[in-house]
Design a protein around this motif. Sequence first.
Motif, PDB file in Angstrom:
ATOM      1  N   GLU A  29      -1.885  -6.863   9.916  1.00  0.00           N
ATOM      2  CA  GLU A  29      -0.763  -5.946   9.776  1.00  0.00           C
ATOM      3  C   GLU A  29      -0.236  -6.024   8.356  1.00  0.00           C
ATOM      4  O   GLU A  29       0.031  -7.107   7.840  1.00  0.00           O
ATOM      5  CB  GLU A  29       0.336  -6.292  10.771  1.00  0.00           C
ATOM      6  CG  GLU A  29      -0.048  -5.994  12.196  1.00  0.00           C
ATOM      7  CD  GLU A  29       1.082  -6.237  13.173  1.00  0.00           C
ATOM      8  OE1 GLU A  29       2.106  -6.853  12.793  1.00  0.00           O
ATOM      9  OE2 GLU A  29       0.927  -5.819  14.328  1.00  0.00           O
ATOM     10  N   GLN A  30      -0.108  -4.865   7.733  1.00  0.00           N
ATOM     11  CA  GLN A  30       0.429  -4.770   6.383  1.00  0.00           C
ATOM     12  C   GLN A  30       1.821  -4.155   6.488  1.00  0.00           C
ATOM     13  O   GLN A  30       1.978  -3.084   7.079  1.00  0.00           O
ATOM     14  CB  GLN A  30      -0.462  -3.878   5.499  1.00  0.00           C
ATOM     15  CG  GLN A  30      -1.916  -4.305   5.451  1.00  0.00           C
ATOM     16  CD  GLN A  30      -2.094  -5.650   4.793  1.00  0.00           C
ATOM     17  OE1 GLN A  30      -1.472  -5.945   3.780  1.00  0.00           O
ATOM     18  NE2 GLN A  30      -2.946  -6.479   5.365  1.00  0.00           N
ATOM     19  N   PRO A  31       2.836  -4.798   5.947  1.00  0.00           N
ATOM     20  CA  PRO A  31       4.180  -4.231   6.031  1.00  0.00           C
ATOM     21  C   PRO A  31       4.270  -2.929   5.245  1.00  0.00           C
ATOM     22  O   PRO A  31       3.527  -2.719   4.283  1.00  0.00           O
ATOM     23  CB  PRO A  31       5.071  -5.310   5.412  1.00  0.00           C
ATOM     24  CG  PRO A  31       4.159  -6.164   4.607  1.00  0.00           C
ATOM     25  CD  PRO A  31       2.787  -6.038   5.201  1.00  0.00           C
ATOM     26  N   VAL A  32       5.180  -2.065   5.674  1.00  0.00           N
ATOM     27  CA  VAL A  32       5.416  -0.799   4.974  1.00  0.00           C
ATOM     28  C   VAL A  32       6.845  -0.794   4.442  1.00  0.00           C
ATOM     29  O   VAL A  32       7.724  -1.461   4.992  1.00  0.00           O
ATOM     30  CB  VAL A  32       5.156   0.421   5.884  1.00  0.00           C
ATOM     31  CG1 VAL A  32       3.682   0.543   6.220  1.00  0.00           C
ATOM     32  CG2 VAL A  32       5.966   0.336   7.152  1.00  0.00           C
ATOM     33  N   ALA A  33       7.072  -0.050   3.389  1.00  0.00           N
ATOM     34  CA  ALA A  33       8.372  -0.049   2.718  1.00  0.00           C
ATOM     35  C   ALA A  33       9.440   0.719   3.494  1.00  0.00           C
ATOM     36  O   ALA A  33      10.618   0.471   3.322  1.00  0.00           O
ATOM     37  CB  ALA A  33       8.217   0.539   1.314  1.00  0.00           C
ATOM     38  N   THR A  34       9.062   1.642   4.345  1.00  0.00           N
ATOM     39  CA  THR A  34      10.016   2.468   5.071  1.00  0.00           C
ATOM     40  C   THR A  34      10.644   1.662   6.208  1.00  0.00           C
ATOM     41  O   THR A  34       9.931   1.118   7.050  1.00  0.00           O
ATOM     42  CB  THR A  34       9.325   3.717   5.650  1.00  0.00           C
ATOM     43  OG1 THR A  34       8.639   4.384   4.589  1.00  0.00           O
ATOM     44  CG2 THR A  34      10.322   4.643   6.301  1.00  0.00           C
ATOM     45  N   ALA A  35      11.943   1.593   6.239  1.00  0.00           N
ATOM     46  CA  ALA A  35      12.647   0.843   7.285  1.00  0.00           C
ATOM     47  C   ALA A  35      12.346   1.437   8.654  1.00  0.00           C
ATOM     48  O   ALA A  35      12.379   2.654   8.840  1.00  0.00           O
ATOM     49  CB  ALA A  35      14.151   0.869   7.024  1.00  0.00           C
ATOM     50  N   GLY A  36      12.011   0.567   9.592  1.00  0.00           N
ATOM     51  CA  GLY A  36      11.741   1.010  10.961  1.00  0.00           C
ATOM     52  C   GLY A  36      10.330   1.512  11.196  1.00  0.00           C
ATOM     53  O   GLY A  36       9.964   1.793  12.333  1.00  0.00           O
ATOM     54  N   ALA A  37       9.540   1.662  10.139  1.00  0.00           N
ATOM     55  CA  ALA A  37       8.165   2.149  10.294  1.00  0.00           C
ATOM     56  C   ALA A  37       7.278   1.031  10.832  1.00  0.00           C
ATOM     57  O   ALA A  37       7.479  -0.139  10.525  1.00  0.00           O
ATOM     58  CB  ALA A  37       7.624   2.662   8.964  1.00  0.00           C
ATOM     59  N   ALA A  38       6.324   1.408  11.650  1.00  0.00           N
ATOM     60  CA  ALA A  38       5.386   0.433  12.205  1.00  0.00           C
ATOM     61  C   ALA A  38       4.457  -0.078  11.105  1.00  0.00           C
ATOM     62  O   ALA A  38       4.093   0.667  10.194  1.00  0.00           O
ATOM     63  CB  ALA A  38       4.568   1.084  13.307  1.00  0.00           C
ATOM     64  N   ALA A  44      -8.496  -7.414   6.954  1.00  0.00           N
ATOM     65  CA  ALA A  44      -7.970  -8.717   6.534  1.00  0.00           C
ATOM     66  C   ALA A  44      -8.872  -9.272   5.435  1.00  0.00           C
ATOM     67  O   ALA A  44     -10.086  -9.250   5.558  1.00  0.00           O
ATOM     68  CB  ALA A  44      -7.915  -9.659   7.725  1.00  0.00           C
ATOM     69  N   ARG A  45      -8.293  -9.775   4.388  1.00  0.00           N
ATOM     70  CA  ARG A  45      -9.061 -10.312   3.265  1.00  0.00           C
ATOM     71  C   ARG A  45      -9.015 -11.845   3.256  1.00  0.00           C
ATOM     72  O   ARG A  45     -10.026 -12.493   3.214  1.00  0.00           O
ATOM     73  CB  ARG A  45      -8.496  -9.792   1.942  1.00  0.00           C
ATOM     74  CG  ARG A  45      -8.528  -8.289   1.843  1.00  0.00           C
ATOM     75  CD  ARG A  45      -9.895  -7.807   1.425  1.00  0.00           C
ATOM     76  NE  ARG A  45      -9.854  -6.368   1.265  1.00  0.00           N
ATOM     77  CZ  ARG A  45     -10.679  -5.539   1.867  1.00  0.00           C
ATOM     78  NH1 ARG A  45     -11.597  -5.996   2.665  1.00  0.00           N
ATOM     79  NH2 ARG A  45     -10.589  -4.249   1.677  1.00  0.00           N
ATOM     80  N   ARG A  46      -7.824 -12.406   3.258  1.00  0.00           N
ATOM     81  CA  ARG A  46      -7.639 -13.858   3.238  1.00  0.00           C
ATOM     82  C   ARG A  46      -6.615 -14.197   4.311  1.00  0.00           C
ATOM     83  O   ARG A  46      -5.609 -13.520   4.436  1.00  0.00           O
ATOM     84  CB  ARG A  46      -7.138 -14.313   1.881  1.00  0.00           C
ATOM     85  CG  ARG A  46      -8.150 -14.119   0.777  1.00  0.00           C
ATOM     86  CD  ARG A  46      -7.574 -14.538  -0.541  1.00  0.00           C
ATOM     87  NE  ARG A  46      -7.153 -15.939  -0.464  1.00  0.00           N
ATOM     88  CZ  ARG A  46      -7.075 -16.738  -1.504  1.00  0.00           C
ATOM     89  NH1 ARG A  46      -7.370 -16.311  -2.693  1.00  0.00           N
ATOM     90  NH2 ARG A  46      -6.687 -17.986  -1.365  1.00  0.00           N
TER      91      ARG A  46
END
Length: 150
Positions: A29-38, A44-46
């Motif tokens: 899972e990669q976080p996103v900058a938009t608040a509340g966005a999934a 996965a790299r490391r």
Amino acid sequence: MIPFVSLAAIAVAAAAAAPLHLETRILAEQPVATAGAAPVLAPARRTLPGDPLVVELAYRNTGAAAITGLVLANPMPRGLAYRGPQPSSPAPELSVDGNRFGTLGTLTVALPGGGTRPATADDVTHVRWRLSAALPAGGAGRLAFRAVVR
């Protein structure tokens, strides 16, 4: 510092005879900058022990006819432990030996001195899905489950 685990060594593409193409991907899972966005899933790299991941099985019928009675089984990738179904995917059947499948609550593990104990998520060695509908020519889909780096 705990050494990282290279997922290149554990991400194995599933091999299958034509006309069914299977591919297993290990995603984080990669976080996103938009608040509340999934969170967004990306390769996965490391990773470090304890990192949560999603294991995705993508399938596609590359043949000219529908495939019926399709059962998709996948061994747990080396270095990962099962943690549960991915919310966007149906729950898989599970196995602790590659032969008997069911829900986690119905599985047992043989003890070295005899007897058994209830299976835990750490004991899961295989996941399997049974597709109830025929997969039409050109049809595709994705199934997934959650895992953690051992």
